[in-house]
Design an enzyme around this catalytic site. Structure first.
Site, PDB file in Angstrom:
ATOM      1  N   ASN A 132       0.608  -1.322   0.099  1.00 11.63           N
ATOM      2  CA  ASN A 132      -0.158   0.063  -0.140  1.00 11.63           C
ATOM      3  C   ASN A 132       0.948   1.119  -0.021  1.00 11.63           C
ATOM      4  O   ASN A 132       0.488   2.385  -0.560  1.00 11.63           O
ATOM      5  CB  ASN A 132      -1.093   0.053   1.087  1.00 11.63           C
ATOM      6  N   HIS A 156       8.844  -8.654  -0.470  1.00  9.48           N
ATOM      7  CA  HIS A 156       7.993  -7.250  -0.898  1.00  9.48           C
ATOM      8  C   HIS A 156       6.555  -8.172  -1.151  1.00  9.48           C
ATOM      9  O   HIS A 156       6.654  -9.084  -1.607  1.00  9.48           O
ATOM     10  CB  HIS A 156       8.497  -6.331  -1.682  1.00  9.48           C
ATOM     11  N   GLY A 207       1.657  -5.597   7.551  1.00 12.69           N
ATOM     12  CA  GLY A 207       0.425  -6.395   6.542  1.00 12.69           C
ATOM     13  C   GLY A 207      -0.838  -6.724   7.482  1.00 12.69           C
ATOM     14  O   GLY A 207      -1.018  -6.062   8.499  1.00 12.69           O
ATOM     15  N   SER A 208      -1.502  -7.939   7.027  1.00 14.87           N
ATOM     16  CA  SER A 208      -2.629  -8.078   7.698  1.00 14.87           C
ATOM     17  C   SER A 208      -2.607  -8.823   8.720  1.00 14.87           C
ATOM     18  O   SER A 208      -1.513  -9.473   9.130  1.00 14.87           O
ATOM     19  CB  SER A 208      -3.550  -8.920   6.690  1.00 14.87           C
ATOM     20  N   GLU A 229       3.399  -4.971  12.374  1.00 22.25           N
ATOM     21  CA  GLU A 229       2.549  -3.759  12.178  1.00 22.25           C
ATOM     22  C   GLU A 229       1.427  -4.144  11.230  1.00 22.25           C
ATOM     23  O   GLU A 229       1.446  -4.327  10.164  1.00 22.25           O
ATOM     24  CB  GLU A 229       3.419  -2.806  11.369  1.00 22.25           C
ATOM     25  N   CYS A 263      -3.360   1.898   6.506  1.00 22.31           N
ATOM     26  CA  CYS A 263      -3.340   1.365   7.894  1.00 22.31           C
ATOM     27  C   CYS A 263      -3.956   2.275   8.928  1.00 22.31           C
ATOM     28  O   CYS A 263      -5.060   1.954   9.545  1.00 22.31           O
ATOM     29  CB  CYS A 263      -2.333   0.666   8.426  1.00 22.31           C
ATOM     30  N   GLU A 360     -11.496  -4.361   9.516  1.00 21.44           N
ATOM     31  CA  GLU A 360     -11.153  -3.260   8.635  1.00 21.44           C
ATOM     32  C   GLU A 360     -11.689  -3.391   7.482  1.00 21.44           C
ATOM     33  O   GLU A 360     -11.775  -4.463   6.445  1.00 21.44           O
ATOM     34  CB  GLU A 360      -9.538  -3.777   8.736  1.00 21.44           C
TER      35      GLU A 360
HETATM   36  P1  NAP Z   1      -0.870  -8.902   3.544  1.00 21.11           P
HETATM   37  O1  NAP Z   1      -1.743  -9.621   2.651  1.00 21.11           O
HETATM   38  O2  NAP Z   1      -0.902  -9.639   4.678  1.00 21.11           O
HETATM   39  O3  NAP Z   1       0.656  -9.011   2.770  1.00 21.11           O
HETATM   40  C1  NAP Z   1       1.603  -8.349   3.679  1.00 21.11           C
HETATM   41  C2  NAP Z   1       2.910  -8.989   3.204  1.00 21.11           C
HETATM   42  O4  NAP Z   1       2.744 -10.174   3.716  1.00 21.11           O
HETATM   43  C3  NAP Z   1       3.070  -9.178   1.748  1.00 21.11           C
HETATM   44  O5  NAP Z   1       4.571  -9.228   1.292  1.00 21.11           O
HETATM   45  C4  NAP Z   1       2.625 -10.869   1.506  1.00 21.11           C
HETATM   46  O6  NAP Z   1       3.171 -11.647   0.598  1.00 21.11           O
HETATM   47  C5  NAP Z   1       3.028 -11.221   3.154  1.00 21.11           C
HETATM   48  N1  NAP Z   1       2.447 -12.536   3.538  1.00 21.11           N
HETATM   49  C6  NAP Z   1       0.916 -12.646   3.618  1.00 21.11           C
HETATM   50  N2  NAP Z   1       0.599 -13.809   3.959  1.00 21.11           N
HETATM   51  C7  NAP Z   1       1.897 -14.440   4.339  1.00 21.11           C
HETATM   52  C8  NAP Z   1       2.217 -15.776   5.016  1.00 21.11           C
HETATM   53  N3  NAP Z   1       1.200 -16.398   5.541  1.00 21.11           N
HETATM   54  N4  NAP Z   1       3.651 -15.739   5.385  1.00 21.11           N
HETATM   55  C9  NAP Z   1       4.380 -14.841   4.819  1.00 21.11           C
HETATM   56  N5  NAP Z   1       4.200 -13.759   4.272  1.00 21.11           N
HETATM   57  C10 NAP Z   1       2.851 -13.567   4.067  1.00 21.11           C
HETATM   58  O7  NAP Z   1      -1.310  -7.685   3.608  1.00 21.11           O
HETATM   59  P2  NAP Z   1      -1.411  -6.377   2.390  1.00 21.11           P
HETATM   60  O8  NAP Z   1      -2.905  -6.850   1.716  1.00 21.11           O
HETATM   61  O9  NAP Z   1      -0.414  -6.484   1.573  1.00 21.11           O
HETATM   62  O10 NAP Z   1      -1.656  -5.100   3.196  1.00 21.11           O
HETATM   63  C11 NAP Z   1      -2.924  -4.524   3.743  1.00 21.11           C
HETATM   64  C12 NAP Z   1      -2.894  -4.902   5.280  1.00 21.11           C
HETATM   65  O11 NAP Z   1      -1.388  -4.377   5.889  1.00 21.11           O
HETATM   66  C13 NAP Z   1      -3.803  -3.995   5.981  1.00 21.11           C
HETATM   67  O12 NAP Z   1      -4.432  -4.948   6.906  1.00 21.11           O
HETATM   68  C14 NAP Z   1      -3.149  -2.860   6.443  1.00 21.11           C
HETATM   69  O13 NAP Z   1      -3.766  -2.358   7.535  1.00 21.11           O
HETATM   70  C15 NAP Z   1      -1.917  -3.542   6.909  1.00 21.11           C
HETATM   71  N6  NAP Z   1      -0.891  -2.596   6.934  1.00 21.11           N
HETATM   72  C16 NAP Z   1      -0.519  -1.858   8.446  1.00 21.11           C
HETATM   73  C17 NAP Z   1       0.444  -0.941   8.550  1.00 21.11           C
HETATM   74  C18 NAP Z   1       0.992  -0.816   9.950  1.00 21.11           C
HETATM   75  O14 NAP Z   1       2.007   0.068  10.005  1.00 21.11           O
HETATM   76  N7  NAP Z   1       0.430  -1.146  10.930  1.00 21.11           N
HETATM   77  C19 NAP Z   1       0.894  -0.352   7.511  1.00 21.11           C
HETATM   78  C20 NAP Z   1       0.374  -0.606   6.081  1.00 21.11           C
HETATM   79  C21 NAP Z   1      -0.620  -1.776   5.819  1.00 21.11           C
HETATM   80  P3  NAP Z   1       2.214 -11.698  -0.885  1.00 21.11           P
HETATM   81  O15 NAP Z   1       1.958 -10.592  -1.472  1.00 21.11           O
HETATM   82  O16 NAP Z   1       3.325 -12.610  -1.574  1.00 21.11           O
HETATM   83  O17 NAP Z   1       1.112 -12.602  -0.301  1.00 21.11           O
END
Ligand code: NAP
Length: 455
Positions: A132, A156, A207-208, A229, A263, A360
Site C-alpha cells: 500500500n 515485498h 501487513g494483515s 505492524e 492502515c 477493517e
Molecule cells: P498481506 O496480504 O498481509 O501482505 C503483506 C505481506 O505479507 C506481503 O508481502 C505478503 O506477501 C506477505 N504475506 C501474506 N501472508 C503471508 C504468510 N502467510 N507468510 C508470509 N508472508 C505473508 O497484507 P496487504 O494486503 O499487503 O496489506 C494490507 C494490510 O496491511 C492491511 O491490513 C493494513 O492495515 C496493513 N498495514 C499495516 C500497517 C501498519 O503499519 N500497521 C501499514 C500498512 C498496511 P504476498 O503479497 O506474496 O502474499
C-alpha cells in the site's frame, strides 16, 4: 521455476511476469548478507549516514520512474506517489542525522566504576512488506536498520516486484556494499524457510492480521524477535464543539487518499448526536468531489484499489453491512466498467455485528457510527479488536487530549489526522500488532540493548 504475473489495477494489463527465486538464488543472498554484516556494522555512523544520504538523493533523482512503477503496480495517484517518495528520502536523511543521538550509550548510576547501556546490531533482519506504501513501508524499516548496523533482506508484496527491484537498484547506485540490502522474490512458503534460516536473526512484518499470525508463529517457534505492524480500524471521534470545516476536510483526506488503503486511515467516524447530521451532510458533499480515474492524470482524485480481488472482498463487506442495517449515503458499489475501482462510499447507521463496525475496511468506504455523548464515543472507539491510531476533533484541545488518552491505540491525535512521521514512534496495540517503528524506539527494536558493568 515457478512464475506469476502482476496486473495494472487501472486497466487490467499485465505489468510483469515474475520468476520466483530458486533455493540456490536464496542461498546466495543469505550468504552475501552474512558476509556483509561484519564490515557494514564496523563502519562509523557517519559513513553509514553518507550511504543513506546518497540513497535519498537517488530516490529524488529517479522519482518519475519510481512513481510510474508504483502507479502501474498498485494504482497510486501520481501526486501521492511523488509525496511518498519525498517522505521516504527525508526519512533516510533524518536517520542519517539522528542515529548517532539515538545510539549513544546511556550511562546508569550504580555502585560500579562504570555502568551503561549500549546498542549493538544483531545481523540480518528479514522484512515482509505490503504494497500500500510500497516505498515508504520499506524505508521505515530499512533506514533505521541500516543506520543501526544491521543488514536486511526484503520479501515485498507479490504485486509490487518492480518497486522492490527499484529499491535494490537505488542501494546499488548509492554504493551500498553487496549483501547489505537485497530483495527476495519468493512466495510465502519460501519466506517461512528464510525466516527459519540461522543467518536471519529477526523479522519485521507490515501487513494483515492473517499474515501476522503466520509470521509471528514462525518467529516464535524459532525464538526470533519480531515486530508486527498489522491492520487497523481507526476511530475518528467528532465532539459537539468541533470545527466541522476542519474535521470534514480531514475526514475526506484520511479516508479516501490512497483509495482508502492506509492502515492509519480513519475508518470509523464516531459522531456525537449534536453535530452528527451536520457533519454527515458536509462529509457526503465533500466526498462527491473525489473523482475516479487514471491515476497518472492530475484530475483523478480517487485511485483504483490495488487488485480486483481486494475490491471484490471490500464489496462483500459493504453488502453484508447493508444487509444488517447500514444505509448507503454515497457509492456502495464497484466503479462500473473499471478493473479494480470502488466508488467513494459512505455508510450510515453502522453498528455492532456489521463488518463495517468490527472489521477493517481496506478501501474507500467510511462507516458512520452515531453516539449520544463523549463517554459513549470513547466506549465505541475502543469496542474493536484493533488499536493502531485514533483522532479526536474538538475546539477544546485540553479536553480532546483527555479523550485521546482514553483511546486504546498506539497513536492518538487531536485535531489532526493520524500520520506517520520519522520523528514519532509508530505502531499498534491489541490486534494491530506490537513493537514500534520510527523515531528512537524504531531503531532500538532490532538491536541488542546491552548492559555493560565495570566493577
Ligand atoms: P498481506 O496480504 O498481509 O501482505 C503483506 C505481506 O505479507 C506481503 O508481502 C505478503 O506477501 C506477505 N504475506 C501474506 N501472508 C503471508 C504468510 N502467510 N507468510 C508470509 N508472508 C505473508 O497484507 P496487504 O494486503 O499487503 O496489506 C494490507 C494490510 O496491511 C492491511 O491490513 C493494513 O492495515 C496493513 N498495514 C499495516 C500497517 C501498519 O503499519 N500497521 C501499514 C500498512 C498496511 P504476498 O503479497 O506474496 O502474499
Amino acid at each position: 521455476m515457478a512464475s506469476y504475473q502482476t496486473f495494472n489495477p487501472f486497466n487490467g494489463e499485465i505489468v510483469r511476469t515474475v520468476e520466483l527465486m530458486d533455493s540456490a538464488a536464496i542461498e546466495q543472498r543469505l550468504a552475501a548478507a552474512e558476509a556483509a554484516f561484519p564490515p557494514w556494522s564496523a563502519l562509523s555512523l557517519a559513513q553509514r549516514g553518507d550511504y543513506l544520504r546518497r540513497f535519498a538523493a537517488g530516490l529524488r533523482a529517479r522519482k518519475d520512474e519510481i512513481q510510474r512503477t508504483m502507479t502501474a503496480e498498485m494504482g497510486k495517484l501520481r501526486r501521492e506517489a511523488l509525496a511518498e517518495i519525498e517522505k521516504s528520502a527525508a526519512a533516510c536523511e533524518y536517520y542519517a542525522e539522528h542515529a548517532a543521538d539515538y545510539l549513544k550509550p546511556q550511562p546508569i548510576a550504580t555502585e560500579a566504576q562504570r555502568s551503561y547501556v549500549t546498542y549493538q546490531p544483531i545481523g540480518c533482519v528479514m522484512a515482509v512488506m505490503p504494497w500500500n506504501f510500497p516505498i515508504w513501508q520499506v524505508i521505515r524499516f530499512l533506514a533505521p536498520g541500516l543506520m543501526a548496523g544491521n543488514v536486511a533482506v526484503l520479501k515485498h508484496a507479490s504485486n509490487v516486484p518492480g518497486c522492490a527491484d527499484l529499491l535494490r537498484a537505488l542501494a546499488v547506485d548509492a554504493g551500498i556494499p553487496d549483501g547489505v540490502f537485497d530483495v527476495l522474490h519468493i512466495d510465502n512458503d519460501q519466506a517461512a524457510d528464510v525466516l527459519r534460516d540461522r543467518r536471519v536473526k529477526a523479522v519485521t512484518l507490515t501487513g494483515s492480521e492473517r499474515a501476522g499470525r503466520s509470521i509471528a508463529a514462525n518467529a516464535g517457534d524459532q525464538l526470533k524477535k519480531c515486530v508486527m505492524e498489522l491492520g487497523g480500524s481507526d476511530a475518528f471521534v467528532v465532539l459537539a464543539d468541533a470545527d466541522l470545516d476542519l474535521a470534514v476536510a480531514a475526514a475526506v483526506k484520511s479516508r479516501f487518499d490512497n483509495a482508502g488503503q492506509t492502515c492509519i486511515a480513519a475508518k470509523r467516524f464516531i459522531l456525537v448526536e449534536a453535530i452528527a447530521d451536520a457533519f454527515v451532510q458536509r462529509f457526503v458533499e465533500a466526498t462527491k468531489a473525489r473523482s475516479y480515474g487514471d491515476p497518472n492524470q492530475e484530475a483523478s482524485t480517487l485511485a483504483p484499489m490495488a487488485r480486483a480481488d481486494l475490491r471484490d472482498e471490500l464489496h462483500k463487506q459493504v453488502q453484508e453491512s447493508t444487509s444488517k442495517g447500514a444505509t448507503v449515503l454515497l457509492g456502495g458499489a464497484p466503479v462500473a466498467g473499471s478493473h479494480a475501482g470502488y466508488a467513494a462510499t459512505i455508510l450510515d447507521q453502522v453498528g455492532p455485528g456489521m463488518p463495517a463496525y468490527a472489521q477493517e475496511l481496506f478501501g474507500p468506504v467510511a462507516a458512520i457510527i452515531r453516539v449520544k455523548d463523549d463517554a459513549e464515543a470513547v466506549r465505541v472507539a475502543n469496542d474493536t479488536s484493533f488499536g493502531l491510531g485514533g483522532s479526536v476533533w474538538t475546539a477544546d484541545a485540553a479536553h480532546g487530549e483527555q479523550v485521546a488518552l482514553q483511546l486504546e491505540c498506539g497513536a492518538a491525535f487531536v485535531n489532526s489526522v493520524v500520520k506517520s512521521d520519522a520523528r514519532l514512534p509508530f505502531g499498534g496495540t491489541k490486534r494491530s500488532g506490537f513493537g514500534r517503528e520510527l523515531a528512537d524506539h524504531g531503531i532500538h527494536e532490532f538491536m541488542n540493548i546491552k548492559t555493560v558493568y565495570v566493577a
